[in-house]
Design a protein around this motif. Structure first.
Motif, mmCIF file in Angstrom:
data_model
loop_
_atom_site.group_PDB
_atom_site.id
_atom_site.type_symbol
_atom_site.label_atom_id
_atom_site.label_comp_id
_atom_site.label_asym_id
_atom_site.label_seq_id
_atom_site.Cartn_x
_atom_site.Cartn_y
_atom_site.Cartn_z
ATOM 1 N N TYR A 72 0.788 -1.227 0.000
ATOM 2 C CA TYR A 72 0.000 0.000 0.000
ATOM 3 C C TYR A 72 0.826 1.285 0.000
ATOM 4 O O TYR A 72 0.278 2.361 0.223
ATOM 5 N N THR A 95 -0.380 4.858 -1.762
ATOM 6 C CA THR A 95 -1.838 4.859 -1.848
ATOM 7 C C THR A 95 -2.410 5.548 -0.617
ATOM 8 O O THR A 95 -1.701 5.830 0.353
ATOM 9 N N VAL A 137 -8.327 -0.432 -2.935
ATOM 10 C CA VAL A 137 -7.684 0.803 -3.390
ATOM 11 C C VAL A 137 -7.804 0.909 -4.899
ATOM 12 O O VAL A 137 -7.685 -0.068 -5.614
#
Length: 693
Positions: free
Chosen positions: A250, A253, A348
């Motif tokens: 991640y 993000t 996401v």
């Protein structure tokens, strides 16, 4: 390695852990955690043990596991290699790059039949029954009955309304004294039981929310939050692996890892352990948030989160139960890797900030980091060192987010225009629908995500066939069908601040390129927000949304309607949105992943319309509605992908200017909105002509 569990009835009177020094290191590994009054007549565990890939079995409360049950944990061979077996004289090495999943979880009030085989990574949800001899390779839904090889759902213990009430009552969380006091009811009539205790279950949304630090974010994608409760007490903890996997998956993000750190006499040690891990990620651009405290009601953490990561602790099943209540995506914190699955893509949106320059000046540090540091300062003497590393993780280390890239499309909208799709107004679409009998298919970020192969939505997984159909329809030039796009590619002045922020965060250069590769700049599209007249607009505190809805209502005034919707959507139920319709019939499909039943839905619709060609079809079913409206139109019937119109109407009636939960209706746009309290409405029930569930 093969070992046996045998835990007699009435032996476990409180949640317990069975430990084993499996590596001979003088350390305890929780081979099994089991809740009160659960028992295992005889279960065999077959496992390949090594220190990196170790898993455990977890059983909730009041579950029964019969004789000769086998749990097979992480014994896969890498079938992509030429040889599958072992060769004399050659040390066998377990494949490093296979996805490994192993934790098996049996939740509360479950019954596992004799000679069942349960494979790695399976969760058997609350109240489920696994028939004798079943081979279970996939998660078992709550209160379902599964049988066969491979195990499939053959029924449910109760009807949907009863199951929803049991999910709220959660009797397995009662105190032992209360269970004893109510034992006759527990072994009595199910309807009497649910009616007697549903009122004390409380409201899922009326829980105290913790005051966590709100991080200002400017990376790619939606603002998502994944909750994890570190297992500091374990000799073989999962938290180093979880943090490592989170950073890898991640970085860059807007997905946030929320760590709930319980405050006790070991707090300084816990924070120092985290600090040692954070040091590795000083240059990584991701968001980690800490909540330090002791919550009397932990549900608030789950209510504000989008996902939950499991661990091996004795409390994990209890926390998974909370995650289920709020519809959170659950990741196994012992898998390798944790986030290498379609679940990640659902958390996401795609986007990239690779070209941005890292921020070096401290003046860019967000206020949230200051607040976060103040909390930590109160509880540790090692403040400066820990705060520095947490700040490095929490600060967005890029100078500009995708909103800056998007700015030229907004500022130049009326001057030297960059390239834009030609999107005509929703009002023009309504006139064509009414006066020319046009049908309508709508494309939003969800449809483009499916096309891109992203499993981003809870209610519709990525599907290659669905993606191909969406591309086909987007490029089709059938005069009878209006193709609608979100009017978000240029001027955003009509939208409110939150909507503009979300659009800018989403509409990265990469996303714009993906859209533009599919869009014909020479054709006319229509505004997909025609069915979303309220929550996104700057004027939603005026009477303008009501006027937009009144214009929409003209479409079905005095018309007979066939509504195709998810089983928990309930369009027009409890409000006057469809009051002007002459008649309403309904076909209900799955609330989630409706495209799995696409052929059945289409055939039922055509079968009805061939005998009732004066009905206008309204469809609310996510990306499936886009395809279904088009295909029905191709058969000569008017069909409209009506999207979020009912839930937007409910939001307008609530009058708060924002998206809110709506009782009794599936709502994928607010946290917990997919946890739907059942309601009964005589008129609604009478309108249903078919359930394709």
């Amino acid at each position: 390695m093969r070992f046996k569990f045998n835990i007699q009835e009435n032996l476990i009177q409180k949640d317990s852990v069975y430990n084993n020094d499996i590596f001979g290191e003088g350390k305890s590994f929780p081979v099994l955690t089991i809740g009160k009054d659960s028992y295992i007549e005889e279960a065999w565990v077959e496992n390949v043990i090594d220190e990196k890939y170790i898993y455990n079995i977890q059983v909730g409360c009041y579950s029964a596991i019969a004789h000769d049950v086998t749990f097979i944990i992480d014994m896969n061979h890498d079938y992509r290699k030429p040889a599958l077996g072992r060769i004399t004289g050659i040390a066998y090495r377990r494949p490093e790059f296979m996805k490994r999943k192993g934790q098996i979880i049996i939740m509360n009030d479950c019954w596992i039949g004799e000679k069942t085989i349960i494979n790695s990574g399976v969760t058997v949800h609350n109240g489920a029954v696994v028939a004798a001899g079943a081979v279970v390779s996939k998660d078992v839904p709550a209160y379902s009955i599964v049988a066969g090889n491979p195990a499939k759902v053959i029924g449910y213990r109760f009807d949907e309304k009863t199951i929803n009430m049991l999910k709220r009552i959660k009797w397995w969380n009662w105190s032992y004294d209360k269970v004893l006091e109510r034992s006759q009811d527990l072994y009595g009539d199910i309807d009497s039981f649910t009616q007697k205790y549903i009122n004390e279950a409380g409201d899922l949304y009326n829980v105290p929310l913790p005051e966590i630090n709100l991080i200002e974010k400017s990376n790619a994608g939606e603002d998502k939050r994944i909750l994890y409760i570190p297992d500091f007490e374990q000799d073989y903890p999962t938290y180093p692996h979880v943090i490592d996997e989170f950073v890898r998956a991640y970085s860059d993000t807007n997905t946030e890892l929320l760590l709930y750190i319980k405050e006790d006499e070991f707090l300084d040690d816990k924070l120092n352990l985290l600090n040692g891990i954070f040091e590795k990620y000083e240059k990584d651009n991701c968001y980690v948030n800490l909540y330090v405290g002791n919550l009397s009601d932990e549900r608030g953490l789950f209510a504000i989160s989008d996902g939950y990561i499991t661990n091996r602790s004795i409390d994990n099943v209890y926390h998974m139960d909370m995650a289920d209540s709020y519809g959170l995506i659950v990741f196994s914190g012992v898998d390798y890797p944790i986030f290498n699955s379609p679940k990640v893509k659902s958390m996401v949106k795609a986007g990239s900030n690779d070209s941005k320059t890292p921020i070096e000046n401290d003046k860019f540090i967000f206020d949230i980091v200051k607040k976060q540091n103040e909390i930590i300062k109160k509880v540790t003497s090692d403040y400066d060192n820990i705060a520095n590393h947490i700040a490095r993780l929490s600060v967005n280390q890029v100078a500009m987010n995708s909103s800056v890239d998007n700015l030229k499309y907004e500022l130049l909208y009326n001057t030297e225009r960059p390239q834009y799709p030609r999107i005509l107004s929703g009002d023009m679409a309504i006139e064509k629908i009414i006066n020319e009998g046009k049908s309508m298919s709508r494309f939003g970020d969800g449809e483009f995500a499916v096309i891109a192969g992203l499993d981003r939505q809870k209610f519709q997984r990525a599907d290659e066939k669905l993606a191909k159909r969406l591309v086909e329809i987007l490029k089709a030039k059938q005069d009878d069908v209006l193709i609608c796009l979100m009017d978000v590619y240029g001027d955003l002045s009509k939208y409110n601040t939150e909507c503009k922020y979300n659009i800018r965060a989403y509409m990265s250069e990469d996303i714009r390129k993906q859209h533009y590769a599919l869009i014909d700049m020479e054709r006319d599209y229509y505004d997909a927000y025609v069915t979303r007249p309220y929550a996104s607009y700057l004027d939603n505190n005026t009477d303008a949304p009501k006027k937009r809805f009144d214009n929409l209502k003209r479409i079905w005034k005095d018309k007979k309607l066939l509504i195709i919707e998810g089983e928990k959507s309930r369009l027009g139920v409890g409000n006057d949105l469809l009051a002007g319709a002459a008649d309403i019939k309904r076909i209900l499909g799955p609330a989630e992943h409706a495209f799995d039943r696409y052929d059945d839905l289409f055939n039922e619709a055509i079968s009805f319309l061939e005998n009732n060609d004066d009905y206008l079809t309204l469809i609310a079913m996510g990306a499936t509605a886009t395809v279904l409206a088009y295909d029905i139109a191709m058969k000569g019937f008017q069909a409209l992908d009506i999207g979020h119109v009912d839930i937007e109407y409910e939001w307008m009636l609530a009058g708060k200017g924002v998206k809110v939960p709506v009782k009794g209706k599936y709502n994928n746009e607010v946290s917990g909105g997919d946890v739907v309290e059942d309601i009964y409405d005589d008129r609604y029930e009478s309108e249903i002509i078919k359930r394709v569930i």
